[in-house]
Design a protein around this motif. Structure first.
Motif, PDB file in Angstrom:
ATOM      1  N   GLN A  91       0.837  -1.198   0.000  1.00 53.38           N
ATOM      2  CA  GLN A  91       0.000   0.000   0.000  1.00 53.38           C
ATOM      3  C   GLN A  91       0.879   1.258   0.000  1.00 53.38           C
ATOM      4  O   GLN A  91       1.991   1.250   0.528  1.00 53.38           O
ATOM      5  N   ALA A  92       0.358   2.343  -0.546  1.00 53.05           N
ATOM      6  CA  ALA A  92       1.091   3.614  -0.528  1.00 53.05           C
ATOM      7  C   ALA A  92       1.161   4.170   0.890  1.00 53.05           C
ATOM      8  O   ALA A  92       2.156   4.773   1.290  1.00 53.05           O
ATOM      9  N   VAL A  93       0.104   3.965   1.652  1.00 53.38           N
ATOM     10  CA  VAL A  93       0.042   4.404   3.047  1.00 53.38           C
ATOM     11  C   VAL A  93      -0.502   3.236   3.865  1.00 53.38           C
ATOM     12  O   VAL A  93      -1.557   2.689   3.550  1.00 53.38           O
ATOM     13  N   SER A  94       0.212   2.851   4.895  1.00 53.68           N
ATOM     14  CA  SER A  94      -0.210   1.711   5.708  1.00 53.68           C
ATOM     15  C   SER A  94      -1.325   2.088   6.666  1.00 53.68           C
ATOM     16  O   SER A  94      -1.386   3.212   7.164  1.00 53.68           O
ATOM     17  N   LEU A  95      -2.189   1.118   6.907  1.00 54.38           N
ATOM     18  CA  LEU A  95      -3.275   1.316   7.853  1.00 54.38           C
ATOM     19  C   LEU A  95      -2.897   0.695   9.186  1.00 54.38           C
ATOM     20  O   LEU A  95      -2.376  -0.415   9.236  1.00 54.38           O
TER      21      LEU A  95
END
Length: 109
Positions: A91-95
């Motif tokens: 992912q581009a930004v982790s959750l």
């Protein structure tokens, strides 16, 4: 008077803990780690006084996938650092916890 009793018991506990004989160090079998060639001279960075062992390797793997170490017991390191995706999450930004978006992606390990 009550404080003196507490101090007395603390001193007794300290005196018993200081009299313990040093425990014998039991040698353990070392574990040969076989990293990919592109990792470079990996073995040279392992301290001689702290070798990799089979049990240590297994403990590290267990902790890597242990969800109880997260803030709400829902995620492990392996949640974001997925082996099938080169230890990232793709992912581009982790959750994070509760689906909150972080500021960066999970770095590949």
């Amino acid at each position: 008077m009550r404080i003196n009793i507490y101090i007395f018991f603390i001193l007794i506990l300290i005196s018993f803990s200081c009299n313990e004989e040093p425990k014998e160090i039991i040698p353990v079998e070392s574990f040969e780690l076989k990293p990919p060639v592109y990792f470079g001279e990996f073995q040279q960075r392992i301290p001689a006084d702290n070798p990799i062992t089979q049990k240590g390797f297994e403990l590290g793997r267990m902790l890597f996938y242990e969800k109880k170490l997260s803030g709400d017991n829902s995620m492990s390191c392996g949640t974001c650092h997925q082996q099938s995706k080169a230890f990232t999450d793709g992912q581009a930004v982790s959750l994070g916890i509760d689906g909150q978006a972080g500021k960066v992606s999970a770095m590949s390990l």
